[in-house]
Design a protein around this motif. Structure first.
Motif, PDB file in Angstrom:
ATOM      1  N   PHE A   1      14.878  46.695  27.424  1.00  0.00           N
ATOM      2  CA  PHE A   1      14.471  45.453  28.096  1.00  0.00           C
ATOM      3  C   PHE A   1      15.375  44.294  27.679  1.00  0.00           C
ATOM      4  O   PHE A   1      15.807  43.488  28.521  1.00  0.00           O
ATOM      5  CB  PHE A   1      13.013  45.124  27.760  1.00  0.00           C
ATOM      6  N   LEU A   2      15.669  44.197  26.396  1.00  0.00           N
ATOM      7  CA  LEU A   2      16.572  43.140  25.921  1.00  0.00           C
ATOM      8  C   LEU A   2      17.927  43.239  26.603  1.00  0.00           C
ATOM      9  O   LEU A   2      18.492  42.227  27.036  1.00  0.00           O
ATOM     10  CB  LEU A   2      16.767  43.237  24.403  1.00  0.00           C
ATOM     11  N   LEU A   3      18.452  44.437  26.679  1.00  0.00           N
ATOM     12  CA  LEU A   3      19.774  44.620  27.284  1.00  0.00           C
ATOM     13  C   LEU A   3      19.776  44.198  28.747  1.00  0.00           C
ATOM     14  O   LEU A   3      20.729  43.584  29.225  1.00  0.00           O
ATOM     15  CB  LEU A   3      20.221  46.077  27.134  1.00  0.00           C
ATOM     16  N   GLU A   4      18.710  44.529  29.459  1.00  0.00           N
ATOM     17  CA  GLU A   4      18.613  44.129  30.873  1.00  0.00           C
ATOM     18  C   GLU A   4      18.614  42.608  31.014  1.00  0.00           C
ATOM     19  O   GLU A   4      19.306  42.058  31.883  1.00  0.00           O
ATOM     20  CB  GLU A   4      17.328  44.694  31.474  1.00  0.00           C
ATOM     21  N   GLN A   5      17.837  41.936  30.180  1.00  0.00           N
ATOM     22  CA  GLN A   5      17.747  40.480  30.265  1.00  0.00           C
ATOM     23  C   GLN A   5      19.063  39.814  29.884  1.00  0.00           C
ATOM     24  O   GLN A   5      19.518  38.864  30.536  1.00  0.00           O
ATOM     25  CB  GLN A   5      16.613  39.974  29.372  1.00  0.00           C
ATOM     26  N   LEU A   6      19.690  40.290  28.838  1.00  0.00           N
ATOM     27  CA  LEU A   6      20.967  39.722  28.406  1.00  0.00           C
ATOM     28  C   LEU A   6      22.031  39.899  29.485  1.00  0.00           C
ATOM     29  O   LEU A   6      22.825  38.986  29.747  1.00  0.00           O
ATOM     30  CB  LEU A   6      21.414  40.371  27.095  1.00  0.00           C
ATOM     31  N   ALA A   7      22.031  41.058  30.134  1.00  0.00           N
ATOM     32  CA  ALA A   7      23.035  41.332  31.165  1.00  0.00           C
ATOM     33  C   ALA A   7      22.904  40.382  32.346  1.00  0.00           C
ATOM     34  O   ALA A   7      23.912  40.006  32.966  1.00  0.00           O
ATOM     35  CB  ALA A   7      22.912  42.780  31.628  1.00  0.00           C
ATOM     36  N   LEU A   8      21.681  39.961  32.656  1.00  0.00           N
ATOM     37  CA  LEU A   8      21.473  39.045  33.786  1.00  0.00           C
ATOM     38  C   LEU A   8      22.219  37.728  33.596  1.00  0.00           C
ATOM     39  O   LEU A   8      22.602  37.072  34.566  1.00  0.00           O
ATOM     40  CB  LEU A   8      19.980  38.763  33.957  1.00  0.00           C
ATOM     41  N   TYR A   9      22.424  37.336  32.344  1.00  0.00           N
ATOM     42  CA  TYR A   9      23.073  36.055  32.050  1.00  0.00           C
ATOM     43  C   TYR A   9      24.431  36.233  31.375  1.00  0.00           C
ATOM     44  O   TYR A   9      24.991  35.283  30.839  1.00  0.00           O
ATOM     45  CB  TYR A   9      22.144  35.200  31.171  1.00  0.00           C
ATOM     46  N   ARG A  10      24.916  37.457  31.382  1.00  0.00           N
ATOM     47  CA  ARG A  10      26.179  37.785  30.709  1.00  0.00           C
ATOM     48  C   ARG A  10      26.158  37.269  29.272  1.00  0.00           C
ATOM     49  O   ARG A  10      27.161  36.773  28.750  1.00  0.00           O
ATOM     50  CB  ARG A  10      27.374  37.199  31.479  1.00  0.00           C
TER      51      ARG A  10
ATOM     52  N   ARG B   1       8.801  39.451  25.606  1.00  0.00           N
ATOM     53  CA  ARG B   1       8.948  39.627  27.047  1.00  0.00           C
ATOM     54  C   ARG B   1       8.675  38.328  27.811  1.00  0.00           C
ATOM     55  O   ARG B   1       9.163  38.148  28.925  1.00  0.00           O
ATOM     56  CB  ARG B   1       8.036  40.755  27.536  1.00  0.00           C
ATOM     57  N   TYR B   2       7.911  37.456  27.212  1.00  0.00           N
ATOM     58  CA  TYR B   2       7.687  36.140  27.821  1.00  0.00           C
ATOM     59  C   TYR B   2       8.822  35.182  27.464  1.00  0.00           C
ATOM     60  O   TYR B   2       9.351  34.471  28.332  1.00  0.00           O
ATOM     61  CB  TYR B   2       6.359  35.569  27.331  1.00  0.00           C
ATOM     62  N   VAL B   3       9.205  35.158  26.197  1.00  0.00           N
ATOM     63  CA  VAL B   3      10.121  34.129  25.698  1.00  0.00           C
ATOM     64  C   VAL B   3      11.565  34.355  26.142  1.00  0.00           C
ATOM     65  O   VAL B   3      12.228  33.423  26.621  1.00  0.00           O
ATOM     66  CB  VAL B   3      10.047  34.037  24.163  1.00  0.00           C
ATOM     67  N   LEU B   4      12.067  35.569  25.969  1.00  0.00           N
ATOM     68  CA  LEU B   4      13.508  35.782  26.164  1.00  0.00           C
ATOM     69  C   LEU B   4      13.998  35.419  27.563  1.00  0.00           C
ATOM     70  O   LEU B   4      14.989  34.679  27.680  1.00  0.00           O
ATOM     71  CB  LEU B   4      13.884  37.227  25.817  1.00  0.00           C
TER      72      LEU B   4
END
Length: 201
Positions: free
Chosen positions: A34-43, A181-184
């Motif tokens: 999940f972290l990797l998916e979120q980080l990838a959205l913003y490069r 999951r809320y904060v990141l």
């Protein structure tokens, strides 16, 4: 307590709007993807302070973290507390984790970064670690691991406290999962809209 340990990194000098996101305790299959998916959205790039046992259990997840441009670093082999572990035993824990990092191809040809679990460190432990390891603390702790804290409060603390050069601590752990999951996603969106970038240490 930066004045007590001046050689420890608490924040980093920057010339622009850069934030250094860090994640402790992983990798684990329930949270790290999940972290990797979120980080990838913003490069966005981040530094993952890994527990050695988790590196051994989930090497493919760890390799994916590295492949996507993030940095893997040391968080002891079994997440031990310095205040309850003699310095030589503590050093062995750090070295075990470092061996696990190197086994998956991380940690080579770079300064070895280490974060003590729970932020616990003593002068005796630090003396054994330096100069082989650069100890990293933080300037912003989100308290995402605190299950009694509403996720909105975690986010508010981060948004108001993060400045350029901040080293921010979050956790890829089951305890932190709900707040994380809320904060990141909201933290990434907020600071991206403010013109910030996210880099590895």
């Amino acid at each position: 307590m930066p004045w007590l340990f001046p050689k420890v990194w608490w924040k980093r000098p920057v010339q622009d709007k850069t934030i250094f996101l860090t994640f402790d305790d992983g990798p684990i299959p329930e949270v790290t993807p999940f972290l990797l998916e979120q980080l990838a959205l913003y490069r966005a790039k981040a530094t993952f302070f890994c527990v050695g046992e988790n590196l051994i259990r989930y090497p493919e997840i760890a390799k994916k973290v590295a492949t996507e441009g993030h940095r893997l670093a040391n968080h002891t082999h079994q997440h031990v507390k310095a205040w309850k572990t003699p310095p030589q035993d503590y050093l062995r824990q750090v070295e075990q984790c470092q061996a696990a990092l190197e086994q998956i191809g991380a940690g080579n040809n770079q300064v070895k970064l280490f974060r003590p679990p729970h932020g616990q460190i003593t002068r005796a432990h630090l003396k054994l670690l330096q100069p082989d390891y650069q100890v990293v603390m933080w300037s912003m702790l989100t308290y995402d691991f605190d299950v009694t804290l509403p996720p909105q409060t975690c986010l508010e603390k981060a948004v108001t406290g993060i400045k350029p050069g901040a080293v921010v601590v979050m956790h890829d752990s089951l305890k932190a999962d709900q707040n994380l999951r809320y904060v990141l996603p909201r933290l990434l969106r907020h600071f991206s809209e403010q013109g910030y970038s996210f880099k590895t240490l």
